[in-house]
Design a protein around this motif. Sequence first.
Motif, mmCIF file in Angstrom:
data_model
loop_
_atom_site.group_PDB
_atom_site.id
_atom_site.type_symbol
_atom_site.label_atom_id
_atom_site.label_comp_id
_atom_site.label_asym_id
_atom_site.label_seq_id
_atom_site.Cartn_x
_atom_site.Cartn_y
_atom_site.Cartn_z
ATOM 1 N N ARG A 1 0.813 -1.226 0.000
ATOM 2 C CA ARG A 1 0.000 0.000 0.000
ATOM 3 C C ARG A 1 0.842 1.270 0.000
ATOM 4 O O ARG A 1 0.304 2.361 -0.158
ATOM 5 N N ASP A 2 2.145 1.148 0.173
ATOM 6 C CA ASP A 2 2.989 2.339 0.235
ATOM 7 C C ASP A 2 3.108 2.973 -1.151
ATOM 8 O O ASP A 2 3.287 2.258 -2.141
ATOM 9 N N PRO A 3 3.008 4.294 -1.227
ATOM 10 C CA PRO A 3 3.133 4.943 -2.538
ATOM 11 C C PRO A 3 4.554 4.884 -3.105
ATOM 12 O O PRO A 3 4.746 5.074 -4.307
ATOM 13 N N ASP A 4 5.537 4.605 -2.264
ATOM 14 C CA ASP A 4 6.912 4.503 -2.728
ATOM 15 C C ASP A 4 7.033 3.282 -3.646
ATOM 16 O O ASP A 4 6.569 2.193 -3.296
ATOM 17 N N PRO A 5 7.640 3.442 -4.810
ATOM 18 C CA PRO A 5 7.740 2.316 -5.749
ATOM 19 C C PRO A 5 8.576 1.145 -5.234
ATOM 20 O O PRO A 5 8.514 0.052 -5.787
ATOM 21 N N ARG A 6 9.339 1.338 -4.154
ATOM 22 C CA ARG A 6 10.117 0.239 -3.583
ATOM 23 C C ARG A 6 9.249 -0.715 -2.767
ATOM 24 O O ARG A 6 9.654 -1.853 -2.503
ATOM 25 N N GLY A 7 8.074 -0.266 -2.346
ATOM 26 C CA GLY A 7 7.214 -1.079 -1.485
ATOM 27 C C GLY A 7 6.959 -2.482 -1.994
ATOM 28 O O GLY A 7 7.187 -3.469 -1.265
ATOM 29 N N PRO A 8 6.464 -2.644 -3.235
ATOM 30 C CA PRO A 8 6.198 -4.004 -3.729
ATOM 31 C C PRO A 8 7.449 -4.890 -3.796
ATOM 32 O O PRO A 8 7.375 -6.085 -3.522
ATOM 33 N N GLY A 9 8.588 -4.319 -4.130
ATOM 34 C CA GLY A 9 9.821 -5.101 -4.164
ATOM 35 C C GLY A 9 10.231 -5.581 -2.787
ATOM 36 O O GLY A 9 10.710 -6.709 -2.621
ATOM 37 N N ILE A 10 10.037 -4.726 -1.797
ATOM 38 C CA ILE A 10 10.352 -5.119 -0.422
ATOM 39 C C ILE A 10 9.353 -6.176 0.047
ATOM 40 O O ILE A 10 9.730 -7.149 0.714
ATOM 41 N N ALA A 11 8.091 -6.010 -0.315
ATOM 42 C CA ALA A 11 7.077 -7.013 0.029
ATOM 43 C C ALA A 11 7.462 -8.365 -0.558
ATOM 44 O O ALA A 11 7.348 -9.402 0.116
ATOM 45 N N GLN A 12 7.921 -8.369 -1.796
ATOM 46 C CA GLN A 12 8.346 -9.624 -2.432
ATOM 47 C C GLN A 12 9.537 -10.216 -1.693
ATOM 48 O O GLN A 12 9.624 -11.430 -1.512
ATOM 49 N N ALA A 13 10.449 -9.375 -1.248
ATOM 50 C CA ALA A 13 11.617 -9.862 -0.500
ATOM 51 C C ALA A 13 11.199 -10.496 0.820
ATOM 52 O O ALA A 13 11.774 -11.509 1.235
ATOM 53 N N VAL A 14 10.185 -9.938 1.489
ATOM 54 C CA VAL A 14 9.673 -10.522 2.738
ATOM 55 C C VAL A 14 9.055 -11.887 2.440
ATOM 56 O O VAL A 14 9.303 -12.870 3.145
ATOM 57 N N PHE A 15 8.257 -11.945 1.389
ATOM 58 C CA PHE A 15 7.637 -13.212 0.978
ATOM 59 C C PHE A 15 8.720 -14.248 0.672
ATOM 60 O O PHE A 15 8.649 -15.393 1.127
ATOM 61 N N ASP A 16 9.721 -13.859 -0.104
ATOM 62 C CA ASP A 16 10.809 -14.775 -0.458
ATOM 63 C C ASP A 16 11.546 -15.257 0.792
ATOM 64 O O ASP A 16 11.907 -16.435 0.887
ATOM 65 N N ALA A 17 11.774 -14.350 1.736
ATOM 66 C CA ALA A 17 12.450 -14.723 2.981
ATOM 67 C C ALA A 17 11.621 -15.744 3.745
ATOM 68 O O ALA A 17 12.160 -16.726 4.280
ATOM 69 N N MET A 18 10.317 -15.536 3.797
ATOM 70 C CA MET A 18 9.452 -16.466 4.520
ATOM 71 C C MET A 18 9.558 -17.874 3.934
ATOM 72 O O MET A 18 9.725 -18.851 4.666
#
Length: 190
Positions: free
Chosen positions: A62-79
């Motif tokens: 939901r973050d307007p910063d374009p890095r948000g989805p990439g960081i979300a993917q990194a969290v998912f990948d880490a999990m």
Amino acid sequence: MALFGLFRRKPHERLGFELYGAAVRAARQPVFFTELAVPDTLDGRFDLIGLQVALLIRRLHRDPDPRGPGIAQAVFDAMFADMDFNLREMGVGDMSIARRVKNMWEAFHGRAQAYEAPLQSGDGAALAEALARNVWRGALPADAAQPRRLAALALATDTSLAAQPLDALLRGEARFPALEEAPHDRDAGA
């Protein structure tokens, strides 16, 4: 040159593991297993981790910063890297790891989807129903105190994460409220 690409880290990989670690620490609060009677099993632990990670990923998307989805993917990948590692540590055979991780991914995705609409609307009762079905596998009714308290915590966590600046998250600092900080079920709109 192409060979060196094999050894490069994915963008946000370290950050993904740091944020995932914060979600895991939040999910390991003993109060979940004592006061809320979440089954202290692999499934119960997976569901609590999945809930915290889903809330964190929701925040990042939901973050307007374009890095948000990439960081979300990194969290998912880490999990799921962690799930793979833990299955191997438990002695699960290599031949069944991929299938089991896929089943876990599908379970996580289904739960995150089930929680999305109630989180979006702030509907504590609907969220308690989804949590009762998933975390307690239907052993508790949705109107029992435990699913209602976990729903209240999830709503409070969603609000808390939304208020945390992306700069803090970029430093791997995600604050997850403790159960005691969440309003009780009577205040959660459930």
